[in-house]
Motif scaffolding. Structure first.
Motif, PDB file in Angstrom:
ATOM      1  N   THR A 123      51.039  26.281  74.807  1.00  0.00           N
ATOM      2  CA  THR A 123      50.796  25.301  75.866  1.00  0.00           C
ATOM      3  C   THR A 123      49.313  25.330  76.205  1.00  0.00           C
ATOM      4  N   ARG A 124      48.720  24.158  76.190  1.00  0.00           N
ATOM      5  CA  ARG A 124      47.301  24.065  76.530  1.00  0.00           C
ATOM      6  C   ARG A 124      47.154  23.619  77.977  1.00  0.00           C
ATOM      7  N   ALA A 125      46.046  23.993  78.575  1.00  0.00           N
ATOM      8  CA  ALA A 125      45.773  23.678  79.976  1.00  0.00           C
ATOM      9  C   ALA A 125      45.783  22.177  80.234  1.00  0.00           C
ATOM     10  N   ILE A 126      45.498  21.388  79.202  1.00  0.00           N
ATOM     11  CA  ILE A 126      45.470  19.937  79.393  1.00  0.00           C
ATOM     12  C   ILE A 126      46.878  19.345  79.425  1.00  0.00           C
ATOM     13  N   GLY A 127      47.905  20.198  79.237  1.00  0.00           N
ATOM     14  CA  GLY A 127      49.270  19.737  79.436  1.00  0.00           C
ATOM     15  C   GLY A 127      50.103  19.515  78.193  1.00  0.00           C
ATOM     16  N   ASP A 128      49.514  19.502  77.005  1.00  0.00           N
ATOM     17  CA  ASP A 128      50.344  19.302  75.819  1.00  0.00           C
ATOM     18  C   ASP A 128      50.836  20.647  75.289  1.00  0.00           C
ATOM     19  N   SER A 129      51.887  20.601  74.482  1.00  0.00           N
ATOM     20  CA  SER A 129      52.418  21.832  73.913  1.00  0.00           C
ATOM     21  C   SER A 129      53.005  21.560  72.537  1.00  0.00           C
ATOM     22  N   GLN A 130      53.107  22.632  71.762  1.00  0.00           N
ATOM     23  CA  GLN A 130      53.732  22.591  70.457  1.00  0.00           C
ATOM     24  C   GLN A 130      54.755  23.724  70.420  1.00  0.00           C
ATOM     25  N   ASN A 131      55.839  23.520  69.659  1.00  0.00           N
ATOM     26  CA  ASN A 131      56.894  24.520  69.612  1.00  0.00           C
ATOM     27  C   ASN A 131      57.340  24.749  68.178  1.00  0.00           C
ATOM     28  N   LEU A 132      57.570  26.009  67.852  1.00  0.00           N
ATOM     29  CA  LEU A 132      58.104  26.403  66.557  1.00  0.00           C
ATOM     30  C   LEU A 132      59.377  27.194  66.809  1.00  0.00           C
ATOM     31  N   HIS A 133      60.479  26.753  66.202  1.00  0.00           N
ATOM     32  CA  HIS A 133      61.729  27.508  66.245  1.00  0.00           C
ATOM     33  C   HIS A 133      61.986  28.012  64.836  1.00  0.00           C
ATOM     34  N   TYR A 134      62.168  29.324  64.705  1.00  0.00           N
ATOM     35  CA  TYR A 134      62.447  29.898  63.390  1.00  0.00           C
ATOM     36  C   TYR A 134      63.649  30.822  63.494  1.00  0.00           C
ATOM     37  N   ASN A 135      64.688  30.520  62.711  1.00  0.00           N
ATOM     38  CA  ASN A 135      65.848  31.391  62.610  1.00  0.00           C
ATOM     39  C   ASN A 135      65.627  32.270  61.386  1.00  0.00           C
ATOM     40  N   PHE A 136      65.716  33.578  61.557  1.00  0.00           N
ATOM     41  CA  PHE A 136      65.437  34.501  60.461  1.00  0.00           C
ATOM     42  C   PHE A 136      66.477  34.443  59.355  1.00  0.00           C
ATOM     43  N   GLY A 137      67.528  33.652  59.535  1.00  0.00           N
ATOM     44  CA  GLY A 137      68.490  33.423  58.462  1.00  0.00           C
ATOM     45  C   GLY A 137      67.990  32.410  57.444  1.00  0.00           C
ATOM     46  N   CYS A 138      66.939  31.677  57.772  1.00  0.00           N
ATOM     47  CA  CYS A 138      66.379  30.658  56.885  1.00  0.00           C
ATOM     48  C   CYS A 138      65.647  31.314  55.717  1.00  0.00           C
ATOM     49  N   ARG A 139      65.947  30.862  54.524  1.00  0.00           N
ATOM     50  CA  ARG A 139      65.246  31.340  53.329  1.00  0.00           C
ATOM     51  C   ARG A 139      64.402  30.193  52.808  1.00  0.00           C
ATOM     52  N   LEU A 140      63.095  30.390  52.786  1.00  0.00           N
ATOM     53  CA  LEU A 140      62.161  29.355  52.352  1.00  0.00           C
ATOM     54  C   LEU A 140      61.731  29.609  50.910  1.00  0.00           C
ATOM     55  N   ALA A 141      62.644  29.402  49.987  1.00  0.00           N
ATOM     56  CA  ALA A 141      62.353  29.549  48.553  1.00  0.00           C
ATOM     57  C   ALA A 141      61.594  30.844  48.254  1.00  0.00           C
ATOM     58  N   LYS A 142      62.113  31.945  48.730  1.00  0.00           N
ATOM     59  CA  LYS A 142      61.548  33.284  48.506  1.00  0.00           C
ATOM     60  C   LYS A 142      60.184  33.492  49.147  1.00  0.00           C
ATOM     61  N   ASP A 143      59.766  32.619  50.036  1.00  0.00           N
ATOM     62  CA  ASP A 143      58.505  32.765  50.746  1.00  0.00           C
ATOM     63  C   ASP A 143      58.789  33.465  52.067  1.00  0.00           C
ATOM     64  N   THR A 144      58.372  34.703  52.180  1.00  0.00           N
ATOM     65  CA  THR A 144      58.664  35.482  53.384  1.00  0.00           C
ATOM     66  C   THR A 144      57.494  35.540  54.366  1.00  0.00           C
ATOM     67  N   ARG A 145      56.417  34.820  54.103  1.00  0.00           N
ATOM     68  CA  ARG A 145      55.221  34.927  54.963  1.00  0.00           C
ATOM     69  C   ARG A 145      55.511  34.572  56.412  1.00  0.00           C
ATOM     70  N   ILE A 146      56.225  33.486  56.649  1.00  0.00           N
ATOM     71  CA  ILE A 146      56.485  33.080  58.038  1.00  0.00           C
ATOM     72  C   ILE A 146      57.379  34.108  58.734  1.00  0.00           C
ATOM     73  N   ALA A 147      58.404  34.595  58.047  1.00  0.00           N
ATOM     74  CA  ALA A 147      59.282  35.602  58.650  1.00  0.00           C
ATOM     75  C   ALA A 147      58.517  36.883  58.945  1.00  0.00           C
ATOM     76  N   ASP A 148      57.652  37.302  58.021  1.00  0.00           N
ATOM     77  CA  ASP A 148      56.860  38.511  58.228  1.00  0.00           C
ATOM     78  C   ASP A 148      55.892  38.340  59.405  1.00  0.00           C
ATOM     79  N   ALA A 149      55.228  37.191  59.463  1.00  0.00           N
ATOM     80  CA  ALA A 149      54.254  36.943  60.534  1.00  0.00           C
ATOM     81  C   ALA A 149      54.937  36.875  61.891  1.00  0.00           C
ATOM     82  N   LEU A 150      56.035  36.140  61.980  1.00  0.00           N
ATOM     83  CA  LEU A 150      56.720  36.000  63.259  1.00  0.00           C
ATOM     84  C   LEU A 150      57.422  37.294  63.666  1.00  0.00           C
ATOM     85  N   GLY A 151      58.022  37.971  62.700  1.00  0.00           N
ATOM     86  CA  GLY A 151      58.737  39.205  63.000  1.00  0.00           C
ATOM     87  C   GLY A 151      57.834  40.321  63.494  1.00  0.00           C
TER      88      GLY A 151
END
Length: 167
Positions: A123-151
């Motif tokens: 959330t930025r002070a100017i009022g806008d926001s962005q959201n990421l929802h990640y379920n760790f059950g998701c497999r992204l074609a053997k790409d574990t970078r997002i799971a590793d970074a978020l975890g």
């Protein structure tokens, strides 16, 4: 005399220029900005909590289930801790709106049920926001970078005693 005056004005004007190599990259956080990181439940004893951190070093932890501390606690973090946390999450920040990696996302080439999830909201002070929802059950074609970074995103924050031992 006019030449010296003109040269002096030009020198002062150019002194404020910042070379491109030293210009800030991406949004520069300001006091009103925040990042909220909230974990979701799993089938088991996964810690469920949320934290909100600000670049000024203030943070709030709310333990909900299976954490060492339940309820709300304030904490402080250094600017370096905030910057490292923000940098770890930055590659996955949506440019706008919300991005979801869950069972209904076609990018999840496989999906394991009963896994925890995480919601990250910038959330930025100017009022806008962005959201990421990640379920760790998701497999992204053997790409574990997002799971590793978020975890591991919170590992560098001073909240491990509030979370407690992880299963």
């Amino acid at each position: 005399m006019k030449q010296w005056l003109a040269m002096g004005v030009a020198t002062i004007a150019l002194a404020g220029c910042i070379p491109a190599s030293r210009a800030p990259q991406g949004p520069v956080p300001i006091e009103g900005d925040s990042i909220t990181y909230a974990t979701g439940p799993c089938f088991g004893r996964c810690p469920v909590y949320s934290i909100t951190v600000h670049p000024d070093g203030t943070g709030v932890f709310e333990g909900k289930r299976f954490t060492a501390v339940t309820g709300t606690r304030s904490f402080t973090l250094s600017r370096a801790e905030y910057d490292a946390f923000a940098a770890r999450l930055a590659p996955y920040r949506p440019t706008s709106g919300q991005v979801r990696y869950a069972a209904d996302n076609p990018l999840c080439t496989g999906f394991a049920t009963d896994m925890p999830s995480v919601d990250v909201t910038w959330t930025r002070a100017i009022g806008d926001s962005q959201n990421l929802h990640y379920n760790f059950g998701c497999r992204l074609a053997k790409d574990t970078r997002i799971a590793d970074a978020l975890g591991g995103a919170t590992d560098g924050l001073p909240i491990q005693d509030l979370i407690g031992e992880r299963p």
